[in-house]
Write a protein that holds these residues in place. Structure first.
Motif, mmCIF file in Angstrom:
data_model
loop_
_atom_site.group_PDB
_atom_site.id
_atom_site.type_symbol
_atom_site.label_atom_id
_atom_site.label_comp_id
_atom_site.label_asym_id
_atom_site.label_seq_id
_atom_site.Cartn_x
_atom_site.Cartn_y
_atom_site.Cartn_z
ATOM 1 N N GLU A 28 88.707 74.337 138.858
ATOM 2 C CA GLU A 28 89.299 73.478 137.813
ATOM 3 C C GLU A 28 88.230 72.981 136.842
ATOM 4 O O GLU A 28 88.392 73.052 135.620
ATOM 5 N N ASP A 31 86.653 75.957 134.847
ATOM 6 C CA ASP A 31 87.607 76.453 133.849
ATOM 7 C C ASP A 31 87.676 75.500 132.649
ATOM 8 O O ASP A 31 87.716 75.943 131.501
ATOM 9 N N GLY A 32 87.676 74.203 132.916
ATOM 10 C CA GLY A 32 87.658 73.234 131.814
ATOM 11 C C GLY A 32 86.412 73.381 130.967
ATOM 12 O O GLY A 32 86.464 73.332 129.734
ATOM 13 N N TYR A 33 85.273 73.593 131.622
ATOM 14 C CA TYR A 33 84.019 73.800 130.908
ATOM 15 C C TYR A 33 84.067 75.096 130.096
ATOM 16 O O TYR A 33 83.638 75.128 128.938
ATOM 17 N N ALA A 34 84.592 76.165 130.682
ATOM 18 C CA ALA A 34 84.676 77.446 129.974
ATOM 19 C C ALA A 34 85.521 77.311 128.709
ATOM 20 O O ALA A 34 85.219 77.949 127.695
ATOM 21 N N GLN A 35 86.537 76.463 128.740
ATOM 22 C CA GLN A 35 87.405 76.287 127.577
ATOM 23 C C GLN A 35 86.792 75.384 126.505
ATOM 24 O O GLN A 35 87.245 75.380 125.364
ATOM 25 N N ASP A 36 85.764 74.633 126.857
ATOM 26 C CA ASP A 36 85.037 73.799 125.902
ATOM 27 C C ASP A 36 84.170 74.711 125.029
ATOM 28 O O ASP A 36 83.732 75.767 125.472
ATOM 29 N N GLY A 41 84.621 78.497 124.891
ATOM 30 C CA GLY A 41 85.933 78.289 124.287
ATOM 31 C C GLY A 41 87.059 79.145 124.834
ATOM 32 O O GLY A 41 88.132 79.191 124.242
ATOM 33 N N GLU A 42 86.849 79.819 125.963
ATOM 34 C CA GLU A 42 87.884 80.677 126.559
ATOM 35 C C GLU A 42 88.071 80.304 128.021
ATOM 36 O O GLU A 42 87.099 80.047 128.727
ATOM 37 N N PRO A 43 89.309 80.331 128.516
ATOM 38 C CA PRO A 43 89.524 80.043 129.943
ATOM 39 C C PRO A 43 88.932 81.152 130.814
ATOM 40 O O PRO A 43 88.727 82.277 130.360
ATOM 41 N N LYS A 49 89.029 83.009 138.632
ATOM 42 C CA LYS A 49 89.576 81.812 139.280
ATOM 43 C C LYS A 49 89.909 82.080 140.741
ATOM 44 O O LYS A 49 89.663 81.245 141.606
#
Length: 176
Positions: A28, A31-36, A41-43, A49
């Motif tokens: 979790e 994944d939040g960091y990857a989306q930042d 900026g990508e999940p 996962k």
């Protein structure tokens, strides 16, 4: 809960990759960091996962620490994951000793500015010393000024052998 109160405490401890709640929190947070934007900026891909905790568990050179927010008094189940650092042991040929690369540093946005990264880095240093490591290394994007300041407060500096040769740069090459 989004900020520390007088009743909230932050616990920092090693991640147990085999524990389902630790594994789920690790995924979790990463994944939040990857989306930042700082993380690309990508999940994370579905396969990442699903397999990440097990893949880390199979690598003895990998270890992670996580920060948990906990209202006092509370049981472990009431903890909220608010930070993560993933690390990998490498080797310094110049020192003939292990080193530890701090690979991911994650703090949930609502919890930033509360020195959670510093607390996790302190735990990483303890764990690295227990492995006989001579140093910690990390990479940071040049535009991530708040992270750079955070790392500098903890004693990190640009890698340099001789000022005339300049600072080290981080490169990558994807393999097919």
């Amino acid at each position: 809960m989004t900020q520390t109160s007088a009743r909230t405490r932050i616990l920092v401890r090693p991640v147990d990759y085999g524990d389902p709640s630790d594994a789920a929190a690790l995924v979790e947070l990463l994944d939040g960091y990857a989306q930042d934007m700082a993380g690309g900026g990508e999940p994370l891909a579905v396969g990442v996962k699903q397999g990440l905790a097990q893949a880390l568990h199979q690598r003895p050179q990998a270890f992670s620490v996580m920060a948990w927010a906990q209202d006092q008094p509370s049981a472990r189940g009431a903890e909220i994951p608010v930070g993560l650092i993933n690390c990998f042991e490498g080797f310094s040929t110049f020192a003939c000793k292990p080193l530890v690369n701090v690979h991911d540093v994650v703090v949930v946005p609502a919890w930033r500015g509360q020195r959670i990264a510093q607390r996790m880095l302190q735990e990483v240093a303890v764990m690295a010393r227990s492995r006989g490591a001579c140093k910690l290394t990390l990479e940071v994007l040049s535009g991530n000024l708040s992270a750079i300041r955070s790392y500098e407060r903890e004693g990190f500096a640009a890698y340099m052998l001789d000022p005339q040769m300049g600072s080290a740069q981080f490169f990558q090459k994807y393999l097919d």
